[in-house]
Design an enzyme around this catalytic site. Structure first.
Site, short mmCIF file in Angstrom:
data_model
loop_
_atom_site.label_atom_id
_atom_site.label_comp_id
_atom_site.label_asym_id
_atom_site.label_seq_id
_atom_site.Cartn_x
_atom_site.Cartn_y
_atom_site.Cartn_z
N LYS A 1 -0.67 -7.03 49.62
CA LYS A 1 -0.28 -6.24 48.46
C LYS A 1 -1.28 -5.09 48.32
CE LYS A 1 -1.38 -5.83 44.26
NZ LYS A 1 -1.13 -4.39 44.09
N GLU B 1 -14.40 -8.99 47.66
CA GLU B 1 -15.24 -7.81 47.89
C GLU B 1 -15.12 -6.96 46.64
OE1 GLU B 1 -17.19 -7.03 50.36
OE2 GLU B 1 -16.67 -8.71 51.65
N CYS C 1 -17.15 2.01 47.03
CA CYS C 1 -17.81 0.83 46.46
C CYS C 1 -19.31 0.88 46.71
CB CYS C 1 -17.20 -0.43 47.03
SG CYS C 1 -17.16 -0.46 48.82
N GLU D 1 -20.19 0.27 37.01
CA GLU D 1 -19.65 1.10 38.07
C GLU D 1 -18.73 2.17 37.47
OE1 GLU D 1 -16.78 -0.87 40.60
OE2 GLU D 1 -17.81 -0.14 42.37
P1 NAD Z 1 -8.62 -3.13 40.96
O1 NAD Z 1 -9.39 -4.38 40.76
O2 NAD Z 1 -8.04 -2.46 39.78
O3 NAD Z 1 -7.39 -3.39 41.93
C1 NAD Z 1 -7.56 -3.90 43.23
C2 NAD Z 1 -6.29 -4.58 43.66
O4 NAD Z 1 -6.12 -5.75 42.87
C3 NAD Z 1 -5.03 -3.75 43.45
O5 NAD Z 1 -4.14 -4.00 44.51
C4 NAD Z 1 -4.48 -4.31 42.16
O6 NAD Z 1 -3.08 -4.14 42.01
C5 NAD Z 1 -4.84 -5.76 42.29
N1 NAD Z 1 -4.92 -6.51 41.04
C6 NAD Z 1 -5.19 -6.05 39.79
N2 NAD Z 1 -5.17 -7.08 38.92
C7 NAD Z 1 -4.90 -8.19 39.61
C8 NAD Z 1 -4.75 -9.55 39.26
N3 NAD Z 1 -4.84 -9.99 38.00
N4 NAD Z 1 -4.49 -10.44 40.24
C9 NAD Z 1 -4.39 -10.04 41.53
N5 NAD Z 1 -4.49 -8.76 41.91
C10 NAD Z 1 -4.75 -7.84 40.97
O7 NAD Z 1 -9.54 -2.17 41.80
P2 NAD Z 1 -9.25 -0.68 42.20
O8 NAD Z 1 -9.42 0.13 40.96
O9 NAD Z 1 -7.99 -0.58 42.96
O10 NAD Z 1 -10.43 -0.37 43.24
C11 NAD Z 1 -11.68 -0.01 42.85
C12 NAD Z 1 -12.63 -1.19 42.91
O11 NAD Z 1 -12.64 -1.75 44.22
C13 NAD Z 1 -14.05 -0.79 42.62
O12 NAD Z 1 -14.64 -1.72 41.76
C14 NAD Z 1 -14.71 -0.84 44.00
O13 NAD Z 1 -16.09 -1.04 43.96
C15 NAD Z 1 -13.98 -1.97 44.63
N6 NAD Z 1 -14.11 -1.89 46.10
C16 NAD Z 1 -14.96 -2.74 46.73
C17 NAD Z 1 -15.15 -2.67 48.11
C18 NAD Z 1 -16.10 -3.58 48.84
O14 NAD Z 1 -16.13 -3.57 50.06
N7 NAD Z 1 -16.91 -4.38 48.16
C19 NAD Z 1 -14.42 -1.72 48.83
C20 NAD Z 1 -13.56 -0.87 48.16
C21 NAD Z 1 -13.40 -0.98 46.79
#
Ligand code: NAD
Length: 503
Positions: free
Chosen positions: A179, A254, A293, A390
C-alpha cells in the site's frame, strides 16, 4: 493497466476499487490534479491478502529455486534501467523532486534489486550446520520465507522505500501486498507492472492504492498477513504496531528522525574544510525540501564557529533555486502537499514564539504550488518543539556547544535515533563521538550517503528492525531448526520401570 483508475492489482488482475471510489493525484508544483487512482477500501484489501495468501500457500514463488528468484530480481533491475526517464519523471512530478533526484531514485531502486539478487545468489543454500556435540545428531538452521508481507510506504521516497521492502521480500520467497502513500502512489503501480513484466508469478505481487486508516489499518491487523513492514511517521507507526499485536505478526517499523549534524570548529580550520562543512550542512537540511527521514535538521555547531558558519549557510540558503522539478536549473522542489506546507509554517511560527531568530527563509515565495523557502532558525535550544519534533520541511535549527561532552549530549537528546553526523579533523574525536552517538547511522565528515550493503534503521522511536544489508533480508525470513537423530532410542524419562515390567 487498462484505465487510469485501475491501480489495484489483485491476483493477476488490474482493477478499480470495488466501491468505484477514486482519488486525484496532485502535482505539488502547481497544486493541480494530474492523475486519478483507485481509492481502495477494506474489501479490496481483503481480496489482495487472499490472493497473496493463495500465492504463498499454493503458488510457485516460495518454491522457486534461489537462482531463478535472483534472475527475476535482475530482470526487474534491467526494466528499471530501460524505463529510467519515464519513472524518474513520474516520481519527480508526484513527489515534487527535481528530475535529477527522480532519476537517482530509480538508480537506487535498481541497486536494491541487484544487491538482494546477489545476496541470495551467494548464500550457502544448505543452511547453518550446528555442532550438536554428538556424531549421532545432525542439526541445521535453515531460512524460510515468513509468508504474506504487508508493505506500507510513505510519500517522500515512494519508489525507493517500496524497493527496500519488495526486493528483500521477494528475494526471501514471500508474496506481498503493498500500500503506497495515497499522496504518491504512481511509481509503485509502475513497479508492480515491471515485476509482472519480469515474470513474477501472478498473485505474488499485489497492490492496493488507498488511505492509511482503512487499507493500511486493515493490512496491519489482517490475520492472514504474517509480517507488516511500515515506513512512515511515528503516529501511524505506533497504530500499526498496535493493530498488528492481536495476530502477533512480525513488525518492522522505519519511522522518523530528528537528526543532529555536529560541527566542531577544527573541521573548518582551512578554507576547504569550511566550504565542505557548510555545503554539506546545506545539503543535509534542504535536499528534497527537508522531506527526508534522515535530514540533518539540527545543526549543532561549536560556539566559537557559530556566527561565521551560520552567516555563510544563510547566504547560500537564500540562493537555492526553487521551482518545478523538471524545469532547467531548479535545485529544490515544493513540499508534497498543502498539509505539509501548513505544518512547516506552523513549526516556524511556534519557533519564533519561543525565541528563535530567522537567518534565512521563514516564508513562502509568491505564486502557486506548495513552496517554502529554505529556512534557518538561529538561537534555538533543545526544549523548543521545532528542535524536538520532526518538521519534515526545509527548516534547519541551530544550537551551540562548548565541549565535546555537550555536543554528544545535545546530539543524543532526542526520542528518535535514525542518523547523525560529526564533522571534525581530529581522528580520535571522530571515533569517540561516533561511538557515543545513539543513532542507527553515523556519518563522519559526510552526510546522507547510504549503502545497500549496510543496514539502515533507527534507535529509539526511529523504529524497530532494519532495512538493507543482510539484516534487511533477515526481516523477511523465519529461522527453522531441523534436528535429526541418526540413532533414535527411547529416552525413558517417564515410567521406565513399567516399560521394563511389560518387556
Ligand atoms: P505517514 O505515517 O503519514 O504515512 C505512511 C504510510 O502509512 C502511508 O502509506 C499512509 O497511508 C499509511 N498509514 C497512515 N495511517 C495508517 C494506519 N493507521 N495504519 C496503517 N497505515 C497507515 O507518513 P508520511 O507522512 O507518508 O511519511 C513521512 C514520514 O515517514 C516521516 O515521519 C519520515 O521520517 C518517515 N520516513 C522514515 C524513513 C526511514 O527510513 N526511517 C524513510 C522515509 C520516511
Amino acid at each position: 493497466m487498462t484505465a487510469a483508475q485501475q491501480t489495484i492489482h489483485v491476483g493477476g488482475e488490474w482493477r478499480a476499487a470495488l466501491s468505484g471510489a477514486t482519488r486525484e493525484i496532485i502535482d505539488p508544483a502547481d497544486a493541480t490534479a494530474f492523475a486519478v487512482v483507485a481509492e481502495g477500501g477494506v474489501q479490496d484489501t481483503d481480496d489482495a491478502v487472499a490472493a497473496a495468501r493463495a500465492a504463498f500457500d499454493d503458488g510457485s514463488w516460495p518454491r522457486t529455486p534461489v537462482a531463478e528468484r535472483a534472475a527475476l530480481l535482475r530482470r526487474a533491475a534491467d526494466l528499471l534501467k530501460r524505463d529510467r526517464e519515464r519513472i524518474g519523471a513520474l516520481e519527480s512530478q508526484d513527489a515534487g523532486k527535481t528530475l535529477e533526484e527522480g532519476r537517482i531514485d530509480v538508480d537506487c531502486v535498481r541497486d536494491a534489486f541487484l544487491y538482494f539478487a546477489d545476496l541470495i545468489a551467494n548464500e550457502d543454500g544448505g543452511g547453518r550446520v550446528v555442532d550438536a556435540g554428538s556424531d549421532e545428531i545432525r542439526s541445521v538452521v535453515v531460512q524460510e520465507p515468513v509468508g504474506v508481507c504487508a508493505l506500507i510506504t510513505p510519500w517522500n521516497y515512494p519508489l525507493l522505500q517500496a524497493s527496500w521492502k519488495i526486493a528483500p521480500a521477494l528475494a526471501a520467497g514471500n508474496t506481498f501486498v503493498i500500500k503506497p502513500s495515497e499522496i504518491t502512489p504512481l511509481s509503485t503501480v509502475v513497479l508492480v507492472e515491471l515485476l509482472l513484466e519480469a515474470g513474477l508469478p501472478l498473485g505474488a505481487a499485489n497492490i492496493v492504492t488507498g488511505p492509511g486508516d482503512t487499507v493500511g489499518a486493515r493490512l496491519a491487523e489482517h490475520p492472514d498477513v504474517d509480517l507488516v513492514s511500515f515506513t512512515g511517521g511515528l503516529v501511524s507507526g505506533t497504530k500499526v504496531a498496535r493493530a498488528a499485536a492481536d495476530s502477533v505478526k512480525k513488525v518492522a517499523l522505519e519511522l522518523g528522525g530528528k537528526n543532529p549534524n555536529v560541527v566542531f570548529a577544527d573541521a573548518c580550520s582551512t578554507p576547504e574544510g569550511f566550504d565542505t562543512a557548510v555545503d554539506q550542512a546545506l545539503n543535509a537540511a534542504f535536499v528534497h525540501s527537508g522531506q527526508v527521514c534522515s535530514a540533518g535538521s539540527r545543526l549543532i555547531v561549536e560556539a566559537s564557529l557559530r556566527e561565521r558558519f551560520v552567516a555563510e549557510l544563510a547566504r547560500r540558503a537564500a540562493h537555492i533555486r526553487l521551482g518545478r522539478g523538471t524545469d532547467e536549473g531548479v535545485e529544490c522542489g515544493p513540499l508534497v502537499s498543502a498539509a505539509q506546507l501548513a505544518r512547516t509554517e506552523e513549526y516556524v511560527a511556534s519557533a519564533l514564539g519561543e525565541g528563535a531568530v530567522v537567518r534565512a527563509g521563514g516564508e513562502r515565495p509568491a505564486g502557486a504550488g506548495y513552496f517554502y523557502r529554505p529556512t534557518i532558525l538561529d538561537r534555538c535550544h533543545r526544549r523548543m518543539r521545532v528542535v524536538r519534533e520532526e518538521v519534515f520541511g526545509p527548516v534547519l535549527t541551530v544550537e551551540t556547544f562548548d565541549t565535546e561532552d555537550e555536543a554528544v549530549a545535545l546530539a543524543n537528546d532526542t526520542e528518535y535515533g535514525l542518523a547523525g553526523a560529526v564533522w571534525t579533523a581530529n581522528e580520535d574525536r571522530a571515533r569517540r563521538v561516533a561511538a557515543r552517538l545513539r543513532h542507527g547511522t553515523v556519518w563522519i565528515n559526510d552526510f546522507h550517503p547510504y549503502l545497500p550493503q549496510a543496514e539502515w534503521g533507527g534507535f529509539g522511536k526511529s523504529g524497530i528492525g532494519r532495512e538493507l544489508g543482510p539484516g534487511g533480508l533477515a526481516e523477511y525470513r523465519e529461522s527453522k531448526h531441523i534436528y535429526r537423530n541418526l540413532t533414535p532410542r527411547p529416552v525413558r524419562w517417564f515410567a521406565g520401570e513399567t516399560h521394563k515390567d511389560q518387556a
